[in-house]
Every structure is written in structure tokens, then in C-alpha cells.
Design a protein around this motif. Structure first.
Motif, short mmCIF file in Angstrom:
data_model
loop_
_atom_site.label_atom_id
_atom_site.label_comp_id
_atom_site.label_asym_id
_atom_site.label_seq_id
_atom_site.Cartn_x
_atom_site.Cartn_y
_atom_site.Cartn_z
N ASP A 161 3.13 -2.81 4.80
CA ASP A 161 2.14 -2.56 3.76
C ASP A 161 2.75 -1.75 2.62
O ASP A 161 2.48 -2.02 1.44
CB ASP A 161 0.92 -1.82 4.32
CG ASP A 161 0.10 -2.68 5.28
OD1 ASP A 161 0.29 -3.92 5.30
OD2 ASP A 161 -0.73 -2.09 6.01
N LEU A 162 3.56 -0.75 2.96
CA LEU A 162 4.21 0.07 1.94
C LEU A 162 5.19 -0.76 1.11
O LEU A 162 5.27 -0.61 -0.10
CB LEU A 162 4.93 1.26 2.57
CG LEU A 162 4.05 2.41 3.01
CD1 LEU A 162 4.87 3.45 3.77
CD2 LEU A 162 3.36 3.05 1.83
N ALA A 163 5.94 -1.62 1.77
CA ALA A 163 6.89 -2.47 1.06
C ALA A 163 6.16 -3.40 0.10
O ALA A 163 6.59 -3.59 -1.04
CB ALA A 163 7.74 -3.27 2.05
N ALA B 271 4.89 -1.32 -2.81
CA ALA B 271 5.97 -0.90 -3.70
C ALA B 271 6.32 -2.00 -4.71
O ALA B 271 6.78 -1.70 -5.81
CB ALA B 271 7.20 -0.53 -2.88
N ALA B 272 6.08 -3.24 -4.36
CA ALA B 272 6.37 -4.36 -5.25
C ALA B 272 5.18 -4.72 -6.13
O ALA B 272 5.25 -5.68 -6.91
CB ALA B 272 6.78 -5.57 -4.42
N SER B 273 4.10 -3.96 -6.06
CA SER B 273 2.90 -4.26 -6.82
C SER B 273 3.15 -4.20 -8.32
O SER B 273 3.92 -3.39 -8.82
CB SER B 273 1.79 -3.25 -6.46
OG SER B 273 0.66 -3.45 -7.28
N ALA B 274 2.46 -5.06 -9.05
CA ALA B 274 2.52 -5.04 -10.51
C ALA B 274 1.71 -3.87 -11.07
O ALA B 274 1.89 -3.48 -12.22
CB ALA B 274 2.00 -6.36 -11.08
N ASP B 275 0.84 -3.30 -10.25
CA ASP B 275 0.02 -2.15 -10.67
C ASP B 275 0.86 -0.88 -10.48
O ASP B 275 1.19 -0.52 -9.34
CB ASP B 275 -1.25 -2.08 -9.83
CG ASP B 275 -2.18 -0.96 -10.21
OD1 ASP B 275 -1.72 0.05 -10.81
OD2 ASP B 275 -3.38 -1.06 -9.90
N PRO B 276 1.21 -0.19 -11.56
CA PRO B 276 2.05 1.00 -11.44
C PRO B 276 1.44 2.08 -10.54
O PRO B 276 2.18 2.76 -9.82
CB PRO B 276 2.17 1.52 -12.88
CG PRO B 276 1.84 0.37 -13.74
CD PRO B 276 0.89 -0.48 -12.96
N ILE C 6 -0.37 1.72 -7.82
CA ILE C 6 -0.11 1.33 -6.44
C ILE C 6 1.37 1.46 -6.12
O ILE C 6 1.75 2.00 -5.08
CB ILE C 6 -0.61 -0.10 -6.17
CG1 ILE C 6 -2.15 -0.15 -6.28
CG2 ILE C 6 -0.15 -0.61 -4.82
CD1 ILE C 6 -2.72 -1.54 -6.26
N GLY C 7 2.23 0.99 -7.01
CA GLY C 7 3.67 1.07 -6.79
C GLY C 7 4.18 2.50 -6.69
O GLY C 7 5.00 2.82 -5.83
N LEU C 8 3.69 3.37 -7.55
CA LEU C 8 4.13 4.76 -7.52
C LEU C 8 3.63 5.49 -6.28
O LEU C 8 4.35 6.30 -5.68
CB LEU C 8 3.69 5.48 -8.79
CG LEU C 8 4.44 5.03 -10.05
CD1 LEU C 8 3.76 5.58 -11.30
CD2 LEU C 8 5.89 5.43 -10.00
N ARG C 9 2.40 5.21 -5.88
CA ARG C 9 1.90 5.81 -4.63
C ARG C 9 2.72 5.35 -3.44
O ARG C 9 3.01 6.12 -2.53
CB ARG C 9 0.43 5.48 -4.44
CG ARG C 9 -0.48 6.26 -5.37
CD ARG C 9 -1.92 5.93 -5.12
NE ARG C 9 -2.79 6.67 -6.01
CZ ARG C 9 -4.04 6.36 -6.27
NH1 ARG C 9 -4.59 5.30 -5.69
NH2 ARG C 9 -4.75 7.09 -7.09
N ALA C 10 3.11 4.10 -3.46
CA ALA C 10 3.95 3.57 -2.38
C ALA C 10 5.32 4.24 -2.40
O ALA C 10 5.87 4.57 -1.35
CB ALA C 10 4.09 2.06 -2.51
#
Length: 77
Positions: free
Chosen positions: A6-8, A11-16, A18-22
Motif C-alpha cells: 500500500d505504501l509503495a 508513493a507513486a500517487s499523482a497526488d502530492p 498522498i505521495g509525500l505522506r507515503a
């Protein structure tokens, strides 16, 4: 491994956001894993230099980061 997957994915999310939290969660996970394995290595008699070599850092850096902590005996984690 679901949490890691889920974290991986996050981390690849286009939403910054979500990506930064990951990225933060992965950094915390990596720090916890490093601590666990440094303690494991010390219990197995590894020197600070051997640990530093495995982590690709200086002996001083690994010692500064981890030396102040008591290493639990095997089975006490």
C-alpha cells in the motif's frame, strides 16, 4: 506485506499529498528496520565498522546514530 505494498502504491500517487505522506511513512519504516537490524548485528557480535560497511556509511555516523541505545538480548524485543 500488504502495508508495504500500500505504501509503495501511495508513493507513486499523482497526488502530492498522498505521495509525500507515503514518503514519510516509508522513511519511518526504514529507520525502524535499520534500528532493528543494527541491534541484531550487535547481538551477533558485529563491530561498528562491519555495520557501517553494510549500511554504506562511516563508522562514526552509525555509531553516533545507534550507540546510545541499549541492545536487548535475543528474544527480548
Amino acid at each position: 506485506m500488504t502495508e508495504a505494498n500500500d505504501l509503495a502504491t501511495a508513493a507513486a500517487s499523482a497526488d502530492p499529498r498522498i505521495g509525500l505522506r507515503a514518503a514519510v511513512a516509508l522513511r519511518r519504516l526504514a529507520d525502524a528496520l535499520e534500528t532493528l537490524q543494527v541491534d541484531n548485528a550487535r547481538r551477533h557480535g558485529w563491530s561498528w565498522q562491519e555495520i557501517a560497511d553494510a549500511l554504506d556509511v562511516s563508522r562514526q555516523a552509525v555509531h553516533k546514530k545507534h550507540a546510545g541505545r541499549a541492545v536487548p538480548a535475543a528474544g527480548e524485543e
